[in-house]
Design an enzyme around this catalytic site. Sequence first.
Site, PDB file in Angstrom:
ATOM      1  N   PRO A  35       0.696   2.431   3.494  1.00  0.00           N
ATOM      2  CA  PRO A  35       1.436   2.369   2.380  1.00  0.00           C
ATOM      3  C   PRO A  35       3.012   1.801   2.412  1.00  0.00           C
ATOM      4  O   PRO A  35       3.341   1.613   3.634  1.00  0.00           O
ATOM      5  CB  PRO A  35       1.508   3.862   2.110  1.00  0.00           C
ATOM      6  CG  PRO A  35       1.320   4.440   3.307  1.00  0.00           C
ATOM      7  CD  PRO A  35       0.839   3.473   4.335  1.00  0.00           C
ATOM      8  N   ASP A  36       3.536   1.608   1.413  1.00  0.00           N
ATOM      9  CA  ASP A  36       4.800   1.196   1.379  1.00  0.00           C
ATOM     10  C   ASP A  36       5.458   2.542   1.788  1.00  0.00           C
ATOM     11  O   ASP A  36       5.389   3.444   1.526  1.00  0.00           O
ATOM     12  CB  ASP A  36       5.288   0.715  -0.086  1.00  0.00           C
ATOM     13  CG  ASP A  36       6.625   0.021  -0.068  1.00  0.00           C
ATOM     14  OD1 ASP A  36       6.558  -1.341  -0.291  1.00  0.00           O
ATOM     15  OD2 ASP A  36       7.585   0.657  -0.038  1.00  0.00           O
ATOM     16  N   GLU A  84      -5.632  -7.328  -5.264  1.00  0.00           N
ATOM     17  CA  GLU A  84      -5.272  -6.954  -6.661  1.00  0.00           C
ATOM     18  C   GLU A  84      -3.823  -7.267  -6.963  1.00  0.00           C
ATOM     19  O   GLU A  84      -2.882  -6.690  -6.289  1.00  0.00           O
ATOM     20  CB  GLU A  84      -5.381  -5.436  -6.797  1.00  0.00           C
ATOM     21  CG  GLU A  84      -6.932  -4.794  -6.383  1.00  0.00           C
ATOM     22  CD  GLU A  84      -7.800  -5.130  -7.661  1.00  0.00           C
ATOM     23  OE1 GLU A  84      -7.279  -5.701  -8.762  1.00  0.00           O
ATOM     24  OE2 GLU A  84      -9.133  -4.956  -7.324  1.00  0.00           O
ATOM     25  N   LEU A  85      -3.615  -8.172  -7.657  1.00  0.00           N
ATOM     26  CA  LEU A  85      -2.160  -8.761  -7.869  1.00  0.00           C
ATOM     27  C   LEU A  85      -1.763  -8.662  -9.193  1.00  0.00           C
ATOM     28  O   LEU A  85      -1.995  -7.669  -9.821  1.00  0.00           O
ATOM     29  CB  LEU A  85      -2.438 -10.192  -7.499  1.00  0.00           C
ATOM     30  CG  LEU A  85      -3.261 -10.610  -6.162  1.00  0.00           C
ATOM     31  CD1 LEU A  85      -3.342 -12.034  -5.919  1.00  0.00           C
ATOM     32  CD2 LEU A  85      -2.648  -9.868  -4.952  1.00  0.00           C
ATOM     33  N   CYS A 124       1.063  -2.703 -12.817  1.00  0.00           N
ATOM     34  CA  CYS A 124       0.493  -3.941 -12.818  1.00  0.00           C
ATOM     35  C   CYS A 124      -0.545  -4.353 -14.257  1.00  0.00           C
ATOM     36  O   CYS A 124      -0.291  -5.362 -14.719  1.00  0.00           O
ATOM     37  CB  CYS A 124      -0.595  -4.127 -11.694  1.00  0.00           C
ATOM     38  SG  CYS A 124      -1.909  -2.987 -11.757  1.00  0.00           S
ATOM     39  N   GLU A 138       6.146 -12.070 -14.493  1.00  0.00           N
ATOM     40  CA  GLU A 138       5.950 -10.772 -14.722  1.00  0.00           C
ATOM     41  C   GLU A 138       7.273 -10.159 -14.519  1.00  0.00           C
ATOM     42  O   GLU A 138       8.215 -10.262 -13.473  1.00  0.00           O
ATOM     43  CB  GLU A 138       5.068 -10.338 -13.658  1.00  0.00           C
ATOM     44  CG  GLU A 138       4.707  -9.033 -13.339  1.00  0.00           C
ATOM     45  CD  GLU A 138       3.925  -8.583 -12.173  1.00  0.00           C
ATOM     46  OE1 GLU A 138       4.119  -8.983 -11.242  1.00  0.00           O
ATOM     47  OE2 GLU A 138       2.992  -7.529 -12.422  1.00  0.00           O
TER      48      GLU A 138
HETATM   49  P1  NAD Z   1       4.589  -6.853  -2.546  1.00  0.00           P
HETATM   50  O1  NAD Z   1       3.570  -8.155  -2.544  1.00  0.00           O
HETATM   51  O2  NAD Z   1       6.187  -7.322  -2.317  1.00  0.00           O
HETATM   52  O3  NAD Z   1       4.239  -5.911  -1.432  1.00  0.00           O
HETATM   53  C1  NAD Z   1       3.127  -5.025  -1.757  1.00  0.00           C
HETATM   54  C2  NAD Z   1       2.808  -4.198  -0.247  1.00  0.00           C
HETATM   55  O4  NAD Z   1       2.346  -5.560   0.530  1.00  0.00           O
HETATM   56  C3  NAD Z   1       3.692  -3.696   0.311  1.00  0.00           C
HETATM   57  O5  NAD Z   1       3.511  -2.548   0.833  1.00  0.00           O
HETATM   58  C4  NAD Z   1       4.513  -4.611   1.462  1.00  0.00           C
HETATM   59  O6  NAD Z   1       5.157  -3.828   2.298  1.00  0.00           O
HETATM   60  C5  NAD Z   1       3.135  -5.240   1.810  1.00  0.00           C
HETATM   61  N1  NAD Z   1       3.495  -6.775   2.183  1.00  0.00           N
HETATM   62  C6  NAD Z   1       4.482  -7.543   1.929  1.00  0.00           C
HETATM   63  N2  NAD Z   1       4.316  -8.712   2.860  1.00  0.00           N
HETATM   64  C7  NAD Z   1       3.272  -8.528   3.407  1.00  0.00           C
HETATM   65  C8  NAD Z   1       2.498  -9.539   4.220  1.00  0.00           C
HETATM   66  N3  NAD Z   1       3.162 -10.776   4.388  1.00  0.00           N
HETATM   67  N4  NAD Z   1       1.277  -9.114   5.002  1.00  0.00           N
HETATM   68  C9  NAD Z   1       0.736  -7.756   4.444  1.00  0.00           C
HETATM   69  N5  NAD Z   1       1.607  -6.756   3.534  1.00  0.00           N
HETATM   70  C10 NAD Z   1       2.543  -7.245   3.077  1.00  0.00           C
HETATM   71  O7  NAD Z   1       4.493  -6.204  -4.007  1.00  0.00           O
HETATM   72  P2  NAD Z   1       5.432  -4.894  -4.504  1.00  0.00           P
HETATM   73  O8  NAD Z   1       6.794  -5.734  -5.103  1.00  0.00           O
HETATM   74  O9  NAD Z   1       5.623  -4.193  -3.799  1.00  0.00           O
HETATM   75  O10 NAD Z   1       4.347  -4.690  -5.579  1.00  0.00           O
HETATM   76  C11 NAD Z   1       4.554  -4.994  -7.039  1.00  0.00           C
HETATM   77  C12 NAD Z   1       3.637  -6.149  -7.341  1.00  0.00           C
HETATM   78  O11 NAD Z   1       2.080  -5.277  -7.305  1.00  0.00           O
HETATM   79  C13 NAD Z   1       3.446  -6.461  -8.722  1.00  0.00           C
HETATM   80  O12 NAD Z   1       3.302  -7.846  -8.851  1.00  0.00           O
HETATM   81  C14 NAD Z   1       2.325  -5.623  -9.402  1.00  0.00           C
HETATM   82  O13 NAD Z   1       1.535  -6.355 -10.499  1.00  0.00           O
HETATM   83  C15 NAD Z   1       1.553  -5.569  -8.166  1.00  0.00           C
HETATM   84  N6  NAD Z   1       0.458  -4.696  -8.296  1.00  0.00           N
HETATM   85  C16 NAD Z   1      -0.808  -5.079  -8.616  1.00  0.00           C
HETATM   86  C17 NAD Z   1      -1.913  -4.054  -8.809  1.00  0.00           C
HETATM   87  C18 NAD Z   1      -3.358  -4.624  -9.199  1.00  0.00           C
HETATM   88  O14 NAD Z   1      -4.276  -3.364  -8.982  1.00  0.00           O
HETATM   89  N7  NAD Z   1      -3.674  -5.703  -9.620  1.00  0.00           N
HETATM   90  C19 NAD Z   1      -1.650  -2.700  -8.688  1.00  0.00           C
HETATM   91  C20 NAD Z   1      -0.334  -2.388  -8.269  1.00  0.00           C
HETATM   92  C21 NAD Z   1       0.693  -3.435  -8.216  1.00  0.00           C
END
Ligand code: NAD
Length: 530
Positions: free
Chosen positions: A195-196, A267-268, A301, A399
């Site tokens: 998790p974060d 899931e982005l 999201c 976004e």
């Molecule tokens: P992020 O991509 O910065 O980070 C997400 C997670 O990935 C964090 O736990 C982070 O520590 C990890 N991470 C970062 N770099 C990584 C790497 N190189 N390899 C593996 N893990 C890595 O995103 P964020 O800003 O924390 O979250 C917000 C984004 O998430 C928004 O774009 C939102 O739309 C998206 N989101 C999508 C869904 C969905 O179901 N489609 C749900 C929730 C959030």
Amino acid sequence: MAEDLLVDPETDPWATYAVDPGLSRRLTARVVCAPAPETVLTHTPMTGAPLARLPQSTPGDVTVAYASARSAQRSWSRTPMPQRARIFLRFHDLVLERQSELLDFMQLETGKARMHGFEEIADTAMVSRHYARRAAGYLRPHRRPGAFPLISRPVELRHPKGVVGIVAPWNYSLSMSITDAIPALLAGNAVVLLPDNQSALTALAAVGLLYEAGLPEGVLQVVLGDGPTVGGAVFELADYVCFTGSTATGRLVAQNAARRLVGATLELGGKNAMYVAEDANIGKAVDGAVQACFSSAGQLCISIERLYLHQLIADEFLDAFVVAVQSMRLSPALTFDADMGSLVSAAQLKKVIAHVEDARSKGAVVLAGGRARPDIGPYFYEPTVLADVTAAMDVRDEETFGPVVSVYRVSSDDEAIRRANESDYGLNASVWTRDVARGRRIGRLIKAGTVNINDGYAAAWASVGAPMGGMKSSGLSRRHGSEGITKYTESQNITAQHVVGFTPPFGLSAERWARTLTVALGAMKRAGIR
Ligand code: NAD
């Protein structure tokens, strides 16, 4: 809140070092980390006060987590399904019974209003109940039609992938940490979860409840650390990758999965559109838009950031919508009284301010909100409605992931569909009309993984028996429904051949055998065999 470490890292390397003693006492799940780990101090966005000192795992710790998970998975995969399912039905009950403490963690870590946290409680309970009751059906062996009736008899089996690596973002700290793990575990996999850091306490609380519900030791491992290093290590060893986060990070995760030839769920992000047709119930559409745009302060999201209004009702809708938005109550309280909470961090606040100021400087009109509210909490920002947004403004296509919605007028369903599809994203959409058949027709033409008719996002999200996920740059694969669990399995076809095989029998020449098969194939088509 004074810093008061409850546990000495030298003597209890597994503990989570919560600054608030009350919170620490409620955590039973452990983080996989070496003795005397590096620690990170998190803060609550509600007030900016210190929240927890979290141990950080190293890539070496991730290797240890996988070794333990692999060993635990062997006996877990042999555990009969009814026994596995009972654990998740107990977990369902525990999540509902202990919702108050989970809601405290969610609110303190993410800053969201309690009602928005409750959406995650309901989601987690529903996903648990659904897969506990349906996993056996989704995964049971299936007889399939063979090459020739009664002669070739295939059976399709589903085997667990092994150990699934899950990396989750902070925004839905309970749902995103645990609901993807539920079907993975029920399918007989073990899970290593990152998790974060900003949602670690919620995730650990939920994992603690799963163990309390009876999950065998070691089947679900939690590591903490920064995304690129520790998240990278989690995905390097995973038999299947499940990532939720931004599209930019998702592309990196996909490249890595492609190199390793393992499957991936991504899931982005989204830039989700709502269309209010001229026959919509305006009162309901206004309420729906308030929820859809500002749940979790827009850090969802599937929340709505583009609002297309049919020109015949645009003025009536906007008059009511602006009043409703301006009367929303913002508060850091851990009670159900607030309509919206805080953004999660200084970085999120900065992004929201940048989008609104860029739009304002290029001629957008602020119909509601448009101001930070440091008087309420360090990262609070008012729910904001923008008009006259153009392609020159970042907020139109990027976004925001904050409480900002742009409104546009359209003159027909076709224009609404075209404008809704003018996005690289394709996650969620919403259509408001009294004519549900019309709504379904419009929905089919919108390129989004979920479309809600007369609801913003919750209807499709909560329908956990149906798939959910993104088209275009919003992702790959789906959660929920049959896809949400079969993706965590390898299918296998075991076919037994009876009576005759595929080589010429009874001394037939190859040519006569080919003619016989040609006749048989023709007869099978005429008989309607599929
Ligand atoms: P992020 O991509 O910065 O980070 C997400 C997670 O990935 C964090 O736990 C982070 O520590 C990890 N991470 C970062 N770099 C990584 C790497 N190189 N390899 C593996 N893990 C890595 O995103 P964020 O800003 O924390 O979250 C917000 C984004 O998430 C928004 O774009 C939102 O739309 C998206 N989101 C999508 C869904 C969905 O179901 N489609 C749900 C929730 C959030």
